[in-house]
Design a protein around this motif. Structure first.
Motif, PDB file in Angstrom:
ATOM      1  N   GLU A 267       0.827  -1.202   0.000  1.00 38.71           N
ATOM      2  CA  GLU A 267       0.000   0.000   0.000  1.00 38.71           C
ATOM      3  C   GLU A 267       0.867   1.261   0.000  1.00 38.71           C
ATOM      4  N   ALA A 268       2.032   1.172   0.660  1.00 37.14           N
ATOM      5  CA  ALA A 268       2.936   2.323   0.716  1.00 37.14           C
ATOM      6  C   ALA A 268       3.685   2.534  -0.600  1.00 37.14           C
ATOM      7  N   GLY A 269       3.684   1.502  -1.483  1.00 34.10           N
ATOM      8  CA  GLY A 269       4.340   1.648  -2.776  1.00 34.10           C
ATOM      9  C   GLY A 269       5.510   0.734  -3.015  1.00 34.10           C
ATOM     10  N   ALA A 270       5.820  -0.162  -2.077  1.00 31.96           N
ATOM     11  CA  ALA A 270       6.892  -1.126  -2.303  1.00 31.96           C
ATOM     12  C   ALA A 270       6.460  -2.144  -3.359  1.00 31.96           C
ATOM     13  N   VAL A 271       7.413  -2.654  -4.116  1.00 27.58           N
ATOM     14  CA  VAL A 271       7.141  -3.615  -5.191  1.00 27.58           C
ATOM     15  C   VAL A 271       7.611  -4.996  -4.739  1.00 27.58           C
ATOM     16  N   PHE A 272       6.736  -5.979  -4.829  1.00 29.93           N
ATOM     17  CA  PHE A 272       7.076  -7.335  -4.404  1.00 29.93           C
ATOM     18  C   PHE A 272       7.733  -8.080  -5.557  1.00 29.93           C
ATOM     19  N   ALA A 273       8.845  -8.750  -5.244  1.00 33.48           N
ATOM     20  CA  ALA A 273       9.703  -9.350  -6.268  1.00 33.48           C
ATOM     21  C   ALA A 273       9.372 -10.798  -6.577  1.00 33.48           C
ATOM     22  N   GLY A 274       8.269 -11.319  -6.069  1.00 30.62           N
ATOM     23  CA  GLY A 274       7.906 -12.704  -6.363  1.00 30.62           C
ATOM     24  C   GLY A 274       8.958 -13.672  -5.881  1.00 30.62           C
ATOM     25  N   ARG A 275       9.405 -14.550  -6.778  1.00 29.89           N
ATOM     26  CA  ARG A 275      10.388 -15.570  -6.410  1.00 29.89           C
ATOM     27  C   ARG A 275      11.842 -15.112  -6.607  1.00 29.89           C
ATOM     28  N   LEU A 276      12.037 -13.881  -7.017  1.00 30.28           N
ATOM     29  CA  LEU A 276      13.393 -13.410  -7.251  1.00 30.28           C
ATOM     30  C   LEU A 276      14.105 -13.196  -5.921  1.00 30.28           C
ATOM     31  N   GLY A 277      15.311 -13.782  -5.790  1.00 28.17           N
ATOM     32  CA  GLY A 277      16.085 -13.633  -4.571  1.00 28.17           C
ATOM     33  C   GLY A 277      16.697 -12.254  -4.452  1.00 28.17           C
ATOM     34  N   ALA A 278      17.102 -11.903  -3.251  1.00 24.84           N
ATOM     35  CA  ALA A 278      17.596 -10.553  -2.980  1.00 24.84           C
ATOM     36  C   ALA A 278      18.808 -10.162  -3.817  1.00 24.84           C
ATOM     37  N   PRO A 279      19.850 -11.016  -3.966  1.00 28.49           N
ATOM     38  CA  PRO A 279      21.005 -10.586  -4.773  1.00 28.49           C
ATOM     39  C   PRO A 279      20.641 -10.259  -6.221  1.00 28.49           C
ATOM     40  N   LYS A 280      19.731 -11.042  -6.809  1.00 34.37           N
ATOM     41  CA  LYS A 280      19.319 -10.761  -8.189  1.00 34.37           C
ATOM     42  C   LYS A 280      18.395  -9.549  -8.250  1.00 34.37           C
ATOM     43  N   ALA A 281      17.529  -9.404  -7.268  1.00 34.04           N
ATOM     44  CA  ALA A 281      16.663  -8.233  -7.234  1.00 34.04           C
ATOM     45  C   ALA A 281      17.505  -6.961  -7.172  1.00 34.04           C
ATOM     46  N   ARG A 282      18.597  -7.002  -6.446  1.00 34.81           N
ATOM     47  CA  ARG A 282      19.494  -5.838  -6.382  1.00 34.81           C
ATOM     48  C   ARG A 282      20.043  -5.511  -7.767  1.00 34.81           C
ATOM     49  N   LEU A 283      20.543  -6.514  -8.475  1.00 37.84           N
ATOM     50  CA  LEU A 283      21.105  -6.268  -9.809  1.00 37.84           C
ATOM     51  C   LEU A 283      20.032  -5.779 -10.772  1.00 37.84           C
ATOM     52  N   LEU A 284      18.843  -6.337 -10.678  1.00 34.83           N
ATOM     53  CA  LEU A 284      17.750  -5.924 -11.558  1.00 34.83           C
ATOM     54  C   LEU A 284      17.393  -4.461 -11.310  1.00 34.83           C
ATOM     55  N   LEU A 285      17.291  -4.073 -10.050  1.00 35.42           N
ATOM     56  CA  LEU A 285      16.958  -2.686  -9.734  1.00 35.42           C
ATOM     57  C   LEU A 285      18.090  -1.749 -10.143  1.00 35.42           C
TER      58      LEU A 285
END
Length: 321
Positions: free
Chosen positions: A280-298
């Protein structure tokens, strides 16, 4: 069979040292690579010592080989510690129709049961096989082929180092042949030229019992342009973390929410201070993507798009449910 092997070091190129511990010592030309395959050494390093600049340079070299050498595929030998991150970044910039196979070893080159030679032989087969052509970047070890998008290092020492939680391998290497199981989805990625030096600071913050959010405040003070939260369960913060994430979002700092669980997606389920409040605050949920890959994607999205909202729109197709 036209395959190029690019070598970077790692355990597969290491031996015990008189100075203590296992150290990278085997040049690319000395690795047990099939005779008809070209070998080109890029670097000789442990993957835990690699920088983003090193990985971007390797990605440029891979794209050069994949596009201009006439090879059926490219194999990259790499340390296993950060292999999933390098492979994922390469997958994000690899054009359709290409195959790049990452491999390594869990046992050093002098071990009597070294797994490196078998992994290299399997990877060369995968790189040249019609069954895996166009699969993008994959990781091949212990007879299993994992899509870079899903693969994670699941064991510190076992030869079966990698797993794809919730997905499984996309192919198996058996009796010298390739048994295809599925083909990974590959959304439109990025051009390497868009990424520059990946200078946008994106930090990963783990959530734990009683976390007060002080790490998030420190990341913000250090100039973070994005944040990845490794949250509890389905993507839940603690009260202190929720407060600090809201502050980040109010200041235009995008936040991706991942789960610290080994399997299952991060999804906004719980209210009363849980993940639904983050969404609700605006955070985006990354599904099954792990944190290290989510960092690179962002980081890639922020490099490619100056506006945070455009960056989030660019990365959303890459968030596996």
């Amino acid at each position: 069979m036209r395959v190029t092997v690019l070598t970077t070091g790692g355990t597969i190129a290491s031996r015990p040292s008189s100075r203590g511990g296992v150290r990278v010592a085997v040049p690319g030309a000395a690795l047990p690579v099939p005779g008809a395959v070209r070998v080109r050494e890029v670097m000789l390093a442990h993957s835990f010592n690699l920088t983003l600049a090193d990985v971007l340079g390797l990605a440029r070299r891979i794209l050069t080989e994949a596009d201009g050498s006439g090879a059926d595929g490219v194999v990259v030998t790499h340390g296993t510690d950060t292999m999933e991150e390098t492979a994922y970044l390469v997958d994000l910039v690899l054009p359709p129709g290409r195959t790049v196979v990452f491999t390594g070893a869990q046992r050093h080159a002098s071990a009597p049961d070294a797994d490196g030679p078998g992994n290299i032989a399997d990877s060369v087969r995968v790189a040249a096989a019609p069954e895996t052509r166009g699969a993008g970047a994959v990781i091949t070890m212990a007879g299993q082929v994992h899509a870079a998008r899903y693969a994670t290092k699941a064991h510190t020492l076992a030869p079966e180092a990698f797993a794809s939680p919730g997905h499984g391998p996309i192919a198996l290497v058996r009796d010298g042949g390739i048994e295809a199981i599925t083909r990974p989805a590959r959304p439109d990625g990025f051009r390497l030229a868009e990424l520059g030096a990946l200078e946008a600071r994106v930090d990963i913050v783990p959530v734990h019992l009683g976390a007060d959010g002080v790490q998030i405040a420190a990341c913000r003070a250090a100039g973070a342009r994005g944040l990845v939260v490794q949250a509890l369960g389905t993507g839940n913060p603690t009260p202190g973390v929720l407060t600090e994430i809201r502050t980040c979002l109010d200041q235009g700092i995008p936040v991706l929410v991942t789960s610290r669980c080994a399997e299952g997606p991060a999804v906004p389920v719980y209210g009363a201070g849980g993940g639904a409040d983050l969404a609700e605050a605006g955070a985006v949920f990354a599904g099954r993507l792990g944190a290290p890959k989510a960092r690179l994607l962002l980081m890639a999205a922020l490099a490619a798009e100056a506006d945070a909202e455009h960056a989030l729109a660019r990365l959303r197709p890459h968030l596996p449910a």
